[in-house]
Design a protein around this motif. Structure first.
Motif, PDB file in Angstrom:
ATOM      1  N   ARG A 212       0.825  -1.208   0.000  1.00 28.08           N
ATOM      2  CA  ARG A 212       0.000   0.000   0.000  1.00 28.08           C
ATOM      3  C   ARG A 212       0.862   1.263   0.000  1.00 28.08           C
ATOM      4  NH1 ARG A 212      -5.192  -1.464   2.437  1.00 28.08           N
ATOM      5  NH2 ARG A 212      -3.963  -2.334   4.123  1.00 28.08           N
ATOM      6  N   LYS A 215       1.281   3.515  -3.069  1.00 29.48           N
ATOM      7  CA  LYS A 215       0.291   4.616  -3.146  1.00 29.48           C
ATOM      8  C   LYS A 215      -0.546   4.733  -4.416  1.00 29.48           C
ATOM      9  CE  LYS A 215       2.161   7.525   0.432  1.00 29.48           C
ATOM     10  NZ  LYS A 215       3.387   6.831   0.821  1.00 29.48           N
ATOM     11  N   SER A 237       1.423  -6.914  -2.310  1.00 31.48           N
ATOM     12  CA  SER A 237       0.672  -7.353  -1.124  1.00 31.48           C
ATOM     13  C   SER A 237      -0.810  -7.250  -1.460  1.00 31.48           C
ATOM     14  CB  SER A 237       0.967  -6.434   0.057  1.00 31.48           C
ATOM     15  OG  SER A 237       0.373  -5.168  -0.199  1.00 31.48           O
ATOM     16  N   ARG A 238      -1.618  -7.844  -0.611  1.00 30.26           N
ATOM     17  CA  ARG A 238      -3.061  -7.720  -0.846  1.00 30.26           C
ATOM     18  C   ARG A 238      -3.502  -6.267  -0.653  1.00 30.26           C
ATOM     19  NH1 ARG A 238      -7.633 -11.497   1.874  1.00 30.26           N
ATOM     20  NH2 ARG A 238      -9.193  -9.911   2.181  1.00 30.26           N
ATOM     21  N   GLN A 251      -0.814 -10.900  -6.332  1.00 32.73           N
ATOM     22  CA  GLN A 251      -0.856 -10.990  -4.860  1.00 32.73           C
ATOM     23  C   GLN A 251      -0.056 -12.163  -4.306  1.00 32.73           C
ATOM     24  OE1 GLN A 251      -4.768 -10.773  -2.962  1.00 32.73           O
ATOM     25  NE2 GLN A 251      -3.980 -12.059  -1.308  1.00 32.73           N
ATOM     26  N   ILE A 252       0.762 -11.827  -3.315  1.00 32.08           N
ATOM     27  CA  ILE A 252       1.587 -12.839  -2.641  1.00 32.08           C
ATOM     28  C   ILE A 252       1.096 -12.961  -1.201  1.00 32.08           C
ATOM     29  CG2 ILE A 252       3.946 -13.230  -1.751  1.00 32.08           C
ATOM     30  CD1 ILE A 252       4.835 -11.708  -4.381  1.00 32.08           C
ATOM     31  N   GLN A 254      -0.933 -15.556   2.026  1.00 32.98           N
ATOM     32  CA  GLN A 254      -1.771 -16.689   2.432  1.00 32.98           C
ATOM     33  C   GLN A 254      -2.875 -16.967   1.416  1.00 32.98           C
ATOM     34  OE1 GLN A 254      -3.094 -16.337   6.529  1.00 32.98           O
ATOM     35  NE2 GLN A 254      -5.043 -17.232   5.950  1.00 32.98           N
ATOM     36  N   THR A 255      -3.490 -15.918   0.894  1.00 35.27           N
ATOM     37  CA  THR A 255      -4.560 -16.111  -0.084  1.00 35.27           C
ATOM     38  C   THR A 255      -4.107 -15.718  -1.490  1.00 35.27           C
ATOM     39  OG1 THR A 255      -5.392 -14.008   0.748  1.00 35.27           O
ATOM     40  CG2 THR A 255      -6.569 -15.978   1.423  1.00 35.27           C
ATOM     41  N   GLY A 268       7.337  -0.810   0.793  1.00 31.77           N
ATOM     42  CA  GLY A 268       6.087  -0.252   1.329  1.00 31.77           C
ATOM     43  C   GLY A 268       5.101  -1.329   1.718  1.00 31.77           C
ATOM     44  N   SER A 270       3.926  -3.660   5.063  1.00 34.55           N
ATOM     45  CA  SER A 270       4.099  -3.631   6.523  1.00 34.55           C
ATOM     46  C   SER A 270       4.602  -4.965   7.080  1.00 34.55           C
ATOM     47  CB  SER A 270       2.782  -3.242   7.192  1.00 34.55           C
ATOM     48  OG  SER A 270       1.768  -4.162   6.827  1.00 34.55           O
ATOM     49  N   GLN A 274      -0.274 -12.542   7.112  1.00 34.82           N
ATOM     50  CA  GLN A 274      -0.817 -13.186   5.893  1.00 34.82           C
ATOM     51  C   GLN A 274       0.093 -12.925   4.687  1.00 34.82           C
ATOM     52  OE1 GLN A 274      -2.578 -11.024   7.803  1.00 34.82           O
ATOM     53  NE2 GLN A 274      -4.382 -12.093   8.560  1.00 34.82           N
ATOM     54  N   HIS A 275       0.817 -11.829   4.706  1.00 39.93           N
ATOM     55  CA  HIS A 275       1.766 -11.593   3.603  1.00 39.93           C
ATOM     56  C   HIS A 275       3.012 -12.463   3.802  1.00 39.93           C
ATOM     57  CE1 HIS A 275       3.485  -9.547   0.181  1.00 39.93           C
ATOM     58  NE2 HIS A 275       4.628  -9.481   0.853  1.00 39.93           N
ATOM     59  N   ASN A 289      11.063   0.385   3.963  1.00 40.68           N
ATOM     60  CA  ASN A 289       9.855   0.897   4.615  1.00 40.68           C
ATOM     61  C   ASN A 289      10.230   2.135   5.416  1.00 40.68           C
ATOM     62  OD1 ASN A 289       7.503   1.170   6.427  1.00 40.68           O
ATOM     63  ND2 ASN A 289       6.958  -0.834   5.606  1.00 40.68           N
ATOM     64  N   LEU A 308      10.433   4.817  -0.133  1.00 34.43           N
ATOM     65  CA  LEU A 308      10.730   3.947  -1.279  1.00 34.43           C
ATOM     66  C   LEU A 308      10.917   4.739  -2.563  1.00 34.43           C
ATOM     67  CD1 LEU A 308       8.102   3.108  -3.413  1.00 34.43           C
ATOM     68  CD2 LEU A 308       7.232   2.367  -1.219  1.00 34.43           C
TER      69      LEU A 308
HETATM   70  P1  FAD Z   1      -0.133  -1.712   4.976  1.00 36.58           P
HETATM   71  O1  FAD Z   1      -0.295  -2.636   6.116  1.00 36.58           O
HETATM   72  O2  FAD Z   1      -1.035  -0.517   4.935  1.00 36.58           O
HETATM   73  O3  FAD Z   1       1.374  -1.235   4.969  1.00 36.58           O
HETATM   74  C1  FAD Z   1       1.877  -0.233   4.137  1.00 36.58           C
HETATM   75  C2  FAD Z   1       3.321  -0.010   4.554  1.00 36.58           C
HETATM   76  O4  FAD Z   1       3.929   0.908   3.661  1.00 36.58           O
HETATM   77  C3  FAD Z   1       3.482   0.574   5.952  1.00 36.58           C
HETATM   78  O5  FAD Z   1       4.362  -0.269   6.706  1.00 36.58           O
HETATM   79  C4  FAD Z   1       4.116   1.938   5.733  1.00 36.58           C
HETATM   80  O6  FAD Z   1       5.041   2.276   6.750  1.00 36.58           O
HETATM   81  C5  FAD Z   1       4.813   1.735   4.413  1.00 36.58           C
HETATM   82  N1  FAD Z   1       4.981   2.963   3.620  1.00 36.58           N
HETATM   83  C6  FAD Z   1       4.043   3.911   3.334  1.00 36.58           C
HETATM   84  N2  FAD Z   1       4.578   4.834   2.521  1.00 36.58           N
HETATM   85  C7  FAD Z   1       5.859   4.474   2.295  1.00 36.58           C
HETATM   86  C8  FAD Z   1       6.923   5.035   1.517  1.00 36.58           C
HETATM   87  N3  FAD Z   1       6.735   6.157   0.799  1.00 36.58           N
HETATM   88  N4  FAD Z   1       8.116   4.417   1.519  1.00 36.58           N
HETATM   89  C9  FAD Z   1       8.323   3.276   2.243  1.00 36.58           C
HETATM   90  N5  FAD Z   1       7.348   2.703   2.987  1.00 36.58           N
HETATM   91  C10 FAD Z   1       6.126   3.280   2.998  1.00 36.58           C
HETATM   92  N6  FAD Z   1      -2.165  -9.765   2.641  1.00 36.58           N
HETATM   93  C11 FAD Z   1      -1.278 -10.131   1.706  1.00 36.58           C
HETATM   94  O7  FAD Z   1      -0.355  -9.374   1.383  1.00 36.58           O
HETATM   95  N7  FAD Z   1      -1.410 -11.335   1.081  1.00 36.58           N
HETATM   96  C12 FAD Z   1      -2.386 -12.217   1.370  1.00 36.58           C
HETATM   97  O8  FAD Z   1      -2.458 -13.288   0.752  1.00 36.58           O
HETATM   98  C13 FAD Z   1      -3.335 -11.862   2.369  1.00 36.58           C
HETATM   99  N8  FAD Z   1      -4.308 -12.717   2.724  1.00 36.58           N
HETATM  100  C14 FAD Z   1      -5.160 -12.355   3.738  1.00 36.58           C
HETATM  101  C15 FAD Z   1      -6.137 -13.262   4.183  1.00 36.58           C
HETATM  102  C16 FAD Z   1      -6.979 -12.930   5.217  1.00 36.58           C
HETATM  103  C17 FAD Z   1      -7.989 -13.938   5.675  1.00 36.58           C
HETATM  104  C18 FAD Z   1      -6.871 -11.653   5.827  1.00 36.58           C
HETATM  105  C19 FAD Z   1      -7.775 -11.288   6.974  1.00 36.58           C
HETATM  106  C20 FAD Z   1      -5.936 -10.749   5.405  1.00 36.58           C
HETATM  107  C21 FAD Z   1      -5.076 -11.072   4.349  1.00 36.58           C
HETATM  108  N9  FAD Z   1      -4.116 -10.176   3.901  1.00 36.58           N
HETATM  109  C22 FAD Z   1      -3.202 -10.585   2.971  1.00 36.58           C
HETATM  110  C23 FAD Z   1      -4.106  -8.762   4.328  1.00 36.58           C
HETATM  111  C24 FAD Z   1      -3.075  -8.451   5.398  1.00 36.58           C
HETATM  112  O9  FAD Z   1      -3.626  -8.704   6.670  1.00 36.58           O
HETATM  113  C25 FAD Z   1      -2.644  -6.965   5.317  1.00 36.58           C
HETATM  114  O10 FAD Z   1      -3.814  -6.151   5.435  1.00 36.58           O
HETATM  115  C26 FAD Z   1      -1.943  -6.587   4.037  1.00 36.58           C
HETATM  116  O11 FAD Z   1      -0.878  -7.489   3.799  1.00 36.58           O
HETATM  117  C27 FAD Z   1      -1.373  -5.174   4.184  1.00 36.58           C
HETATM  118  O12 FAD Z   1      -0.794  -4.789   2.979  1.00 36.58           O
HETATM  119  P2  FAD Z   1       0.402  -3.729   2.989  1.00 36.58           P
HETATM  120  O13 FAD Z   1       1.517  -4.208   3.829  1.00 36.58           O
HETATM  121  O14 FAD Z   1       0.678  -3.411   1.563  1.00 36.58           O
HETATM  122  O15 FAD Z   1      -0.310  -2.432   3.587  1.00 36.58           O
END
Ligand code: FAD
Length: 324
Positions: A212, A215, A237-238, A251-252, A254-255, A268, A270, A274-275, A289, A308
């Motif tokens: 995420r 952005k 990531s999801r 998407q990489i 658990q799901t 970017g 977290s 699940q990731h 990050n 990033l």
């Molecule tokens: P966020 O958690 O929002 O993290 C974003 C990160 O980016 C933060 O750490 C932040 O510090 C960083 N960041 C922001 N801006 C910048 C920047 N400019 N430079 C550097 N860093 C920055 N998730 C998966 O990925 N894969 C799955 O298969 C999956 N399966 C799931 C199954 C179930 C049943 C459930 C409930 C959830 C599942 N999820 C899965 C979702 C998972 O729980 C997280 O919500 C998801 O992985 C978060 O994605 P993220 O890390 O991209 O986003």
């Protein structure tokens, strides 16, 4: 004791998937000096691919060509492979833990009234026993399994068991088998190709993944450039998929897809559990990050705390310079 082991090969658009060669290597170990027999299903001329299986260590290969096997269906492939198994009576069967492997092998195992070790990441011989290692609890722990009796039936995770070196001086018979196929309950109307035509994520050696923190869809561009400089591909990531920045096929987790590249660069992301379930077995993990407390740093071999959008272009330039 030496055994006959079948390897169910898998191809895509006329080329064998790498995991087929890895399965041949695993089968050679399991066979303990016995015979490794490749099985290849499809429609049309499969001899070229069968020959490749020989070069990677199959002693012989059985091809099954039938119009009903042009596109994969559980019913069609299960019937075809079972007829080969009935002829060959193998002591072992190995296949890649791919989408097709995950669908076909439980069906075959149930028909054969056999157990199945799925998603093995390692195969070794310990005190004369064949021992498979496989992840459990979404990759947080590993269990070891050995089969003491009956058929050794396993799927192996792509990119974990090294294939043998290709040797085109190896020879082996390639034979054709005719099979009877009926009652295919799935009707394939059309096969749509994904718009992304990069390297297959599950077999990629280098993955640059965005979360995420990227952005926007445009935010993936620096990641694509870094992946290109490294000869890799982009994953996500999801969080990034849900936000609409990229296709769910990336998407990489658990799901999503489970990957084990040599190098995984998480940008970017977290590091939600699940990731991690989909990438924590990568050989080297680099995390970028801006939050020093991000969980992804707990699994990273190298961590870069920073934005990033500053870090990734600099890294790309450095890598390009190294190549000049
Ligand atoms: P966020 O958690 O929002 O993290 C974003 C990160 O980016 C933060 O750490 C932040 O510090 C960083 N960041 C922001 N801006 C910048 C920047 N400019 N430079 C550097 N860093 C920055 N998730 C998966 O990925 N894969 C799955 O298969 C999956 N399966 C799931 C199954 C179930 C049943 C459930 C409930 C959830 C599942 N999820 C899965 C979702 C998972 O729980 C997280 O919500 C998801 O992985 C978060 O994605 P993220 O890390 O991209 O986003």
């Amino acid at each position: 004791m030496s055994k006959k082991v079948l390897v169910i090969g898998e191809s895509r658009e006329g080329s064998l998937r790498n995991v087929t060669f890895e399965a041949i290597a695993a089968a050679n170990l399991v066979s303990d000096g016995g015979e490794v027999v490749g099985v290849l299903c499809g429609d049309g001329d499969l001899k070229g691919m069968a020959q490749e299986m020989v070069y990677y260590g199959a002693a012989r290969v059985i091809t099954v060509s039938n119009p009903e096997l042009k596109t994969y269906t559980s019913d069609g492939y299960a019937q075809a492979v079972q007829q080969v198994i009935d002829d060959e009576s193998p002591e072992g069967i190995i296949m890649g833990h791919t989408a097709i492997g995950k669908d076909l092998t439980p069906k075959l195992a149930s028909r054969l009234e056999s157990g199945l070790i799925s998603d093995a990441t390692e195969v070794v011989v310990e005190g004369g026993d064949i021992v498979f290692t496989r992840p459990i609890y979404s990759g947080k722990a590993f269990e070891k399994k050995k089969i003491t009796d009956g058929l050794i039936f396993a799927t192996i995770r792509p990119n974990n068991i090294p294939s043998l070196n290709r040797d085109d001086s190896l020879t082996g018979a390639v034979s054709e088998k005719e099979v009877q196929i009926s009652n295919i309950r799935t009707i394939i109307k059309e096969v749509l190709k994904k718009s992304s035509d990069g390297v297959d994520l599950s077999e990629a050696k280098v993955i640059v993944a965005g979360g995420r923190g990227v952005k926007s869809a445009e935010g993936f561009e620096p990641l694509e450039k870094l992946a290109e400089a490294l000869g890799g591909t982009v994953g996500a990531s999801r969080g990034a998929c849900d936000a609409g920045y990229c296709d769910y096929s990336l998407q990489i987790g658990q799901t999503g897809k489970v990957v084990t590249p040599d190098l995984y660069i998480a940008c970017g992301i977290s590091g939600a559990i699940q990731h991690l379930a989909g990438m924590s077995n990568s050989k080297v993990i680099v995390a970028v990050n801006k939050d020093p407390e991000a969980n992804i740093f707990n699994v990273a071999d190298y961590g870069i705390v920073g934005d990033l959008f500053d870090v990734i272009p600099k890294l790309t330039e450095e890598i390009k310079q190294m190549k000049v």
